[in-house]
Design an enzyme around this catalytic site. Structure first.
Site, PDB file in Angstrom:
ATOM      1  N   ALA A 203      48.729  -1.646 -25.055  1.00 63.09           N
ATOM      2  CA  ALA A 203      47.647  -0.685 -25.308  1.00 63.09           C
ATOM      3  C   ALA A 203      47.528   0.340 -24.177  1.00 63.09           C
ATOM      4  CB  ALA A 203      46.327  -1.441 -25.452  1.00 63.09           C
TER       5      ALA A 203
ATOM      6  N   GLY B  41      49.293   2.173 -26.281  1.00 70.64           N
ATOM      7  CA  GLY B  41      50.418   2.298 -27.213  1.00 70.64           C
ATOM      8  C   GLY B  41      51.341   3.477 -26.973  1.00 70.64           C
ATOM      9  N   GLY B  42      51.191   4.166 -25.852  1.00 70.95           N
ATOM     10  CA  GLY B  42      52.042   5.338 -25.588  1.00 70.95           C
ATOM     11  C   GLY B  42      53.521   4.990 -25.651  1.00 70.95           C
TER      12      GLY B  42
ATOM     13  N   ASP C   5      47.079 -13.105 -25.171  1.00 72.79           N
ATOM     14  CA  ASP C   5      47.326 -13.114 -23.731  1.00 72.79           C
ATOM     15  C   ASP C   5      48.817 -13.375 -23.514  1.00 72.79           C
ATOM     16  OD1 ASP C   5      47.629 -13.799 -21.042  1.00 72.79           O
ATOM     17  OD2 ASP C   5      45.607 -14.630 -20.933  1.00 72.79           O
TER      18      ASP C   5
ATOM     19  N   CYS D  57      52.810   1.434 -13.132  1.00 77.07           N
ATOM     20  CA  CYS D  57      52.478   2.772 -12.624  1.00 77.07           C
ATOM     21  C   CYS D  57      51.927   2.606 -11.209  1.00 77.07           C
ATOM     22  CB  CYS D  57      51.528   3.523 -13.545  1.00 77.07           C
ATOM     23  SG  CYS D  57      49.961   2.708 -13.813  1.00 77.07           S
TER      24      CYS D  57
HETATM   25  C1  LIG Z   1      49.552  -0.315 -17.909  1.00 81.43           C
HETATM   26  S1  LIG Z   1      48.556  -0.755 -19.243  1.00 81.43           S
HETATM   27  C2  LIG Z   1      49.684  -0.571 -20.596  1.00 81.43           C
HETATM   28  C3  LIG Z   1      49.933   0.844 -21.031  1.00 81.43           C
HETATM   29  C4  LIG Z   1      50.775   0.907 -22.303  1.00 81.43           C
HETATM   30  N1  LIG Z   1      52.023   0.182 -22.168  1.00 81.43           N
HETATM   31  C5  LIG Z   1      51.089   2.325 -22.733  1.00 81.43           C
HETATM   32  O1  LIG Z   1      52.170   2.837 -22.448  1.00 81.43           O
HETATM   33  O2  LIG Z   1      50.217   2.952 -23.359  1.00 81.43           O
HETATM   34  C6  LIG Z   1      48.487  -2.500 -19.056  1.00 81.43           C
HETATM   35  C7  LIG Z   1      47.893  -3.234 -20.254  1.00 81.43           C
HETATM   36  O3  LIG Z   1      48.056  -4.634 -20.006  1.00 81.43           O
HETATM   37  C8  LIG Z   1      47.028  -5.299 -20.680  1.00 81.43           C
HETATM   38  N2  LIG Z   1      47.001  -6.692 -20.169  1.00 81.43           N
HETATM   39  C9  LIG Z   1      46.550  -7.128 -18.977  1.00 81.43           C
HETATM   40  N3  LIG Z   1      46.728  -8.455 -18.861  1.00 81.43           N
HETATM   41  C10 LIG Z   1      47.310  -8.864 -20.020  1.00 81.43           C
HETATM   42  C11 LIG Z   1      47.743 -10.125 -20.532  1.00 81.43           C
HETATM   43  N4  LIG Z   1      47.602 -11.242 -19.806  1.00 81.43           N
HETATM   44  N5  LIG Z   1      48.285 -10.159 -21.755  1.00 81.43           N
HETATM   45  C12 LIG Z   1      48.426  -9.045 -22.511  1.00 81.43           C
HETATM   46  N6  LIG Z   1      48.029  -7.822 -22.083  1.00 81.43           N
HETATM   47  C13 LIG Z   1      47.488  -7.733 -20.860  1.00 81.43           C
HETATM   48  C14 LIG Z   1      45.818  -4.440 -20.394  1.00 81.43           C
HETATM   49  O4  LIG Z   1      44.791  -4.673 -21.346  1.00 81.43           O
HETATM   50  C15 LIG Z   1      46.405  -3.033 -20.477  1.00 81.43           C
HETATM   51  O5  LIG Z   1      46.190  -2.490 -21.753  1.00 81.43           O
END
Ligand SMILES: C[S@@+](CC[C@H](N)C(=O)[O-])C[C@H]1O[C@@H](n2cnc3c(N)ncnc32)[C@H](O)[C@@H]1O
Length: 422
Positions: A242, A244-245, A289, A361
């Protein structure tokens, strides 16, 4: 004030401000001041400190923020003094703080008489670089040759970068359309689908935005889709997907792939669904998760896994300047433990011969090459693969794109293959 004193997120506060202000010019001005004050926070704080006879009380945080905003307009934007002083004084009355009018007047007028004395001195590194000391030290230690460029890039305005949806036309055609609509744009060198629009515009004014022709996404984030090396027929897990990019970019660029977009955050996952709908793409959106696959995995191995891990976001400070105030040194070990735990939980889900792309990032080596090195030590069947990338600092494990490099955010990538022998 809420970002500085209450730990509020700048994006969220800006959204609230937009709802309260109907005139787009007011929205633009508030955004300019809020982002600008946070970009230049440490220098402005020092300047204000030298102008006040004694520090303001906690309950006067609103006046402090107003003064910082006035100083930002005077010393960074170069707004005419009378406009700043009059505007700030009338803001005191609107805030029901008429008592502060004389103080605000005196401080802002006084700042103009004392320009050099209140600037950052060599003794004050925070004011010099507009970053907290711990982060300056970390960046200097990690990038002794690049740190001035990184710290400068972090306070610059970020480019307004788009990703053209290849399924609905290429970026050259889209650029021609942008230019016909009066928006100058140039191509990003490292990204096949990337464009930078020279002046940011609301997305609703971009040709074909609602019809899914284009999305807003930084260039460094656009590198993930090709680095993953997905092929038609692959089963792919985007483990932290999320909003989702990167999931959408993958679906835009590779045919016949089955993508599972997993995230632990329900509200953010809703944005994955919205994006997929707007772009006309299809994936399996799963709440779960990543460290507990037993609760969401169907037992079939993946050909590719994208692990875009939760991180300090120190590579995107130019887009989110409040990170400098919110992030604390103690956050980093907690994040690296989480990154390692997610890696370990996902590794068994990758088929032999499959590949996992680890991305953050962040520009801190602890969250990047060190996480990969530790994971390689724990998993003898993991081997780092060559990344085909013409940008970024090459490291023993992976590559680090630095903030501002080729107009991109700071991003780390490392591709890890699963070998036959465990
Ligand atoms: C850097 S952001 C992702 C950005 C996304 N990949 C994009 O390009 O739009 C990291 C994501 O990891 C999720 N996250 C954190 N811990 C997590 C876990 N244990 N399991 C699944 N998702 C997790 C967060 O909710 C967040 O949306």
């Amino acid at each position: 004030m809420r970002v500085i004193h209450a730990g509020a997120l700048l994006d969220h506060e800006m959204e609230l401000a937009r709802q309260q202000l109907s005139d787009p010019r007011d929205q633009g001005f508030v955004q300019e001041c809020a982002y600008g004050v946070l970009r230049h926070y440490y220098a402005l704080r020092r300047r204000l400190g030298t102008l006040l006879a004694k520090p303001l009380k906690k309950r006067d945080a609103e006046i402090e923020a107003l003064l910082m905003s006035g100083l930002y307009q005077l010393f960074v934007l170069g707004t005419p003094a009378h406009a700043v002083v009059d505007g700030s004084a009338s803001a005191c009355r609107e805030l029901d703080r008429a008592w502060a009018t004389a103080l605000v007047n005196a401080i802002l007028r006084g700042s103009l008489r004392n320009v050099a004395a209140a600037g950052p001195g060599d003794d004050d590194q925070e004011a010099r670089w507009n970053h907290p000391r711990w982060l300056i030290d970390a960046i200097v230690a990690a990038y002794p040759a690049h740190y001035p460029a990184i710290l400068e890039a972090n306070i610059a305005r970020p480019p307004f970068t788009l990703r053209v949806n290849r399924r609905r036309g290429d970026r050259l055609a889209y650029r021609a359309e942008l230019e016909a609509a009066g928006f100058a744009a140039y191509l990003l060198p490292d990204c096949a689908d990337g464009l930078v629009v020279e002046t940011p515009v609301p997305v609703a004014r971009l040709p074909g935005f609602a019809a899914g022709r284009v999305s807003v996404q930084d260039g460094a984030a656009q590198l993930a889709a090709s680095l993953l090396g997905a092929k038609p027929g692959h089963r792919i897990l985007d483990a932290c997907a999320a909003p989702g990019g990167k999931t959408m970019h993958l679906l835009e660029t590779v045919d016949d792939i089955a993508v599972t977009a997993l995230d632990v955050d329900t509200a953010r996952l809703a944005r994955v669904r919205d994006n997929a709908r707007r772009l006309g793409l299809d994936c399996d959106v799963v709440i779960g998760d990543a460290t507990i696959p037993a609760t969401w995995w169907d037992g079939q191995a993946y050909d590719r896994i994208l692990l875009d891990a939760p991180c300090s976001a120190t590579g995107v400070i130019r887009r989110h300047p409040d990170i400098k105030l919110h992030r604390q040194p103690a956050d980093i070990p907690a994040l690296t433990a989480r990154q390692g735990a997610i890696f370990d939980a996902l590794w068994p889900l990758l088929r032999e011969g499959g590949k996992l792309l680890y991305a953050t990032c962040s520009i801190l080596p602890q969250e990047n090459a060190a996480v990969v090195a530790a994971a390689l030590a724990r998993h003898p069947d993991a081997a780092v693969e060559t990344l085909h990338l013409d940008c970024g600092v090459p490291l023993r494990h992976g590559r680090q794109v630095l903030p501002g490099e080729h107009d991109m955010d700071g991003f780390y990538y490392c591709l890890i293959g699963k070998t036959a022998h465990a």
